[in-house]
Design a protein around this motif. Structure first.
Motif, short mmCIF file in Angstrom:
data_model
loop_
_atom_site.label_atom_id
_atom_site.label_comp_id
_atom_site.label_asym_id
_atom_site.label_seq_id
_atom_site.Cartn_x
_atom_site.Cartn_y
_atom_site.Cartn_z
N LYS A 1 0.96 -0.93 0.20
CA LYS A 1 0.05 -0.27 0.29
C LYS A 1 0.62 1.65 -0.08
O LYS A 1 0.65 2.18 0.71
CB LYS A 1 -1.00 -0.09 1.12
CG LYS A 1 -1.59 -1.72 0.64
CD LYS A 1 -3.04 -1.65 2.45
CE LYS A 1 -3.90 -2.91 2.53
NZ LYS A 1 -4.80 -2.63 3.31
N ASP B 1 0.80 3.43 -1.82
CA ASP B 1 0.40 4.30 -2.08
C ASP B 1 -0.57 5.50 -1.62
O ASP B 1 -0.85 6.84 -1.19
CB ASP B 1 -1.09 4.39 -4.04
CG ASP B 1 -1.46 3.01 -2.67
OD1 ASP B 1 -2.71 3.14 -3.06
OD2 ASP B 1 -1.51 2.06 -2.79
N LEU B 2 -0.57 4.29 -0.74
CA LEU B 2 -1.58 5.19 0.65
C LEU B 2 -0.43 6.06 1.77
O LEU B 2 -0.90 6.35 2.59
CB LEU B 2 -2.23 4.08 1.63
CG LEU B 2 -3.43 3.27 0.69
CD1 LEU B 2 -4.11 2.90 1.91
CD2 LEU B 2 -4.16 4.41 0.60
N SER C 1 3.12 -1.37 -4.17
CA SER C 1 1.58 -1.16 -4.62
C SER C 1 1.15 -1.96 -5.63
O SER C 1 1.05 -1.92 -6.82
CB SER C 1 1.38 0.77 -4.91
OG SER C 1 0.12 0.81 -5.30
N ALA C 2 -0.05 -2.28 -4.71
CA ALA C 2 -0.74 -3.06 -5.74
C ALA C 2 -2.07 -2.41 -6.39
O ALA C 2 -2.28 -3.13 -7.61
CB ALA C 2 -1.78 -4.56 -4.48
N ARG C 3 -2.31 -1.50 -5.89
CA ARG C 3 -3.37 -0.25 -7.05
C ARG C 3 -1.97 0.06 -7.85
O ARG C 3 -3.23 0.30 -9.35
CB ARG C 3 -3.56 0.39 -5.73
CG ARG C 3 -4.47 1.38 -6.77
CD ARG C 3 -5.30 2.06 -5.10
NE ARG C 3 -6.37 0.55 -5.25
CZ ARG C 3 -6.84 0.31 -3.67
NH1 ARG C 3 -7.27 2.27 -3.21
NH2 ARG C 3 -8.40 0.03 -3.44
N GLY D 1 -5.33 -8.88 5.63
CA GLY D 1 -6.22 -7.28 5.26
C GLY D 1 -4.75 -6.26 5.28
O GLY D 1 -5.15 -5.39 4.27
N VAL D 2 -3.76 -7.17 4.93
CA VAL D 2 -2.45 -6.23 4.31
C VAL D 2 -2.45 -6.24 2.86
O VAL D 2 -1.58 -5.41 2.71
CB VAL D 2 -0.90 -7.01 5.22
CG1 VAL D 2 -0.83 -6.85 6.38
CG2 VAL D 2 -0.60 -7.94 4.51
N GLY D 3 -3.32 -7.17 2.16
CA GLY D 3 -2.72 -7.10 0.63
C GLY D 3 -2.67 -8.06 0.49
O GLY D 3 -1.96 -8.00 -1.10
N LYS D 4 -2.01 -9.53 0.47
CA LYS D 4 -1.82 -10.38 -0.21
C LYS D 4 -2.53 -11.20 -1.12
O LYS D 4 -1.39 -11.36 -2.06
CB LYS D 4 -1.59 -11.35 1.52
CG LYS D 4 -0.76 -11.04 2.60
CD LYS D 4 -0.37 -12.12 3.33
CE LYS D 4 -1.89 -12.39 3.56
NZ LYS D 4 -2.75 -11.42 4.91
N SER D 5 -3.30 -11.44 -1.12
CA SER D 5 -4.38 -11.40 -2.34
C SER D 5 -4.22 -10.39 -3.50
O SER D 5 -4.12 -10.87 -4.39
CB SER D 5 -5.99 -11.87 -2.38
OG SER D 5 -6.15 -12.52 -0.91
N SER D 6 -4.60 -9.25 -3.19
CA SER D 6 -4.21 -8.37 -4.26
C SER D 6 -3.06 -8.73 -5.34
O SER D 6 -2.42 -8.26 -6.12
CB SER D 6 -4.42 -7.03 -3.43
OG SER D 6 -5.08 -6.70 -2.71
#
Ligand code: GDP
Ligand code: ZN
Length: 343
Positions: A142, A144-145, A169-171, A196-201
């Motif tokens: 993340k 980007d955040l 950033s996955a985004r 929620g940390v973004g593993k799947s993303s």
């Protein structure tokens, strides 16, 4: 199908064997999803070897030897030695240790560059990763955040001592290319990180498409009903593999002391250098630890983390309890063996 695309190397098999190698892609009660030279198939454990003998029960990522059966389930006869693995306490009482993933090359340790960043947890993951035998890579998500990323990056680099630290950033796609250098064809990666940390993303960003749809396969069970097996080892379009099993998500602390030396090289270099062999590193004269802290060479937080992790691992290192569990496991296996007669 070439099993070498799945990370298999010919030196893994004994020379003289009738059986062919395969890799476990999912564990489903007593049935295993496999890939082998003939493609995807299913297998069951051969009773004599697994319930009467000494074979380790296979887990996702294991390479095994199978007697291939083109018309039905193959027979799994041997679990080949693991290069790396994660294990946890078996949730069933008295069953000891249970492998939850095997033969991965990299452990992506994932924390986000905002709320989730937690140095203590990072150390714990690094310890688990070193202990598995694989190479850790710290992935801070993340990007980007994050208003400010430098302090996080520096803190992570200091803790990780030589382990790569990437901001991604996955985004926006930032840093995904650097990650893909590890997630290379034939390599297997696992992810450690809170929900929620973004593993799947990240997996989806690496894959460039939605993977869950690829991961779920439908097959007919023995009674002709359709069942869904969730693949726990998935090959990404680029040729790297990702292992994600329920057990991975519940990874606890098991015999963590094995990995402590590698996780704390900066601390361990001072151990054994105190004037007194039984130094408690408190008020003793000639204490190398206190000297290092006072000179600024060693951060007091690092020392504290080391001490508390050591204390914690002392509990999970209870050898007597472990041996007792092993004995009970063999008793349970002997009992199952007596009850079975299908092989
Ligand atoms: P997992 O539980 O670790 O698998 O996390 P997910 O991949 O499901 O992500 C959790 C949440 O974080 C979701 O709402 C994602 O959209 C969001 N998220 C994941 N990666 C990023 C990122 O790089 N940037 C931003 N802004 N949000 C992200
Ligand atoms: Zn000392």
């Amino acid at each position: 199908m070439n099993l070498e695309a799945y990370g298999f190397t010919p030196d893994m098999t004994p020379e003289q064997t009738q059986e062919i190698p395969a890799r476990i892609t999912a564990v489903h009660k007593e049935r295993y999803a496999l890939v082998c030279a003939y493609g995807e198939t299913y297998g069951r454990l051969k009773t004599k070897e697994y319930y009467g003998g000494e074979e380790e029960f296979p887990t996702v990522g294991d390479f095994v030897l199978i007697g291939y059966n083109p018309g039905g389930d193959s027979r799994i006869v041997k679990t080949l030695p693991r290069r790396t693995f994660f294990s946890r306490r078996d949730p069933a009482p008295g069953r000891g240790e249970q492998a939850v993933a095997a033969n991965f090359d990299y452990v992506f340790i994932v924390q986000s560059l905002n709320q989730d960043f937690n140095p203590r947890r990072l150390e714990r993951y690094l310890t688990l990763a070193w202990q598995s035998g694989a190479v850790p890579v710290v992935v801070l998500t993340k990007a980007d955040l994050a208003a400010e990323r430098e302090p996080y990056l520096r803190a992570a680099e200091e803790l990780a001592a030589g382990v790569p630290v990437l901001a991604v950033s996955a985004r926006t796609g930032e840093g995904i290319g650097d990650l893909a250098a590890y997630a290379a064809p034939g390599k297997t990666v696992v992810f450690l990180g809170s929900s929620g940390v973004g593993k799947s993303s990240l997996v989806n960003a690496l894959a460039g498409e939605l993977l869950m749809a690829v991961g779920d396969i439908r097959e007919r069970d023995g009674k002709g009903r359709h069942t869904t097996i969730h693949r726990q080892l998935v090959m990404l379009p680029g040729g790297a593999m990702v292992i994600d099993t329920p057990g991975m998500r519940e990874l606890g602390m098991w015999d963590v002391s094995v990995g402590l030396d590698e996780a704390f090289p900066d601390v361990e270099q001072y151990l054994g250098k105190c004037r007194f062999g039984n130094c408690r590193h408190q008020t003793e004269p000639g204490c190398a630890i206190r000297a290092a802290i006072e000179s600024g060479a060693l951060s007091p937080q690092r020392w504290q983390s080391y001490v508390s992790l050591k204390t914690e691992s002392a509990y999970s290192d209870d050898r007597a309890a472990f041996l007792q569990q092993k004995r009970q496991k063999f008793k349970a296996i002997a009992k199952i063996n007596r009850q079975r007669s299908d092989d």
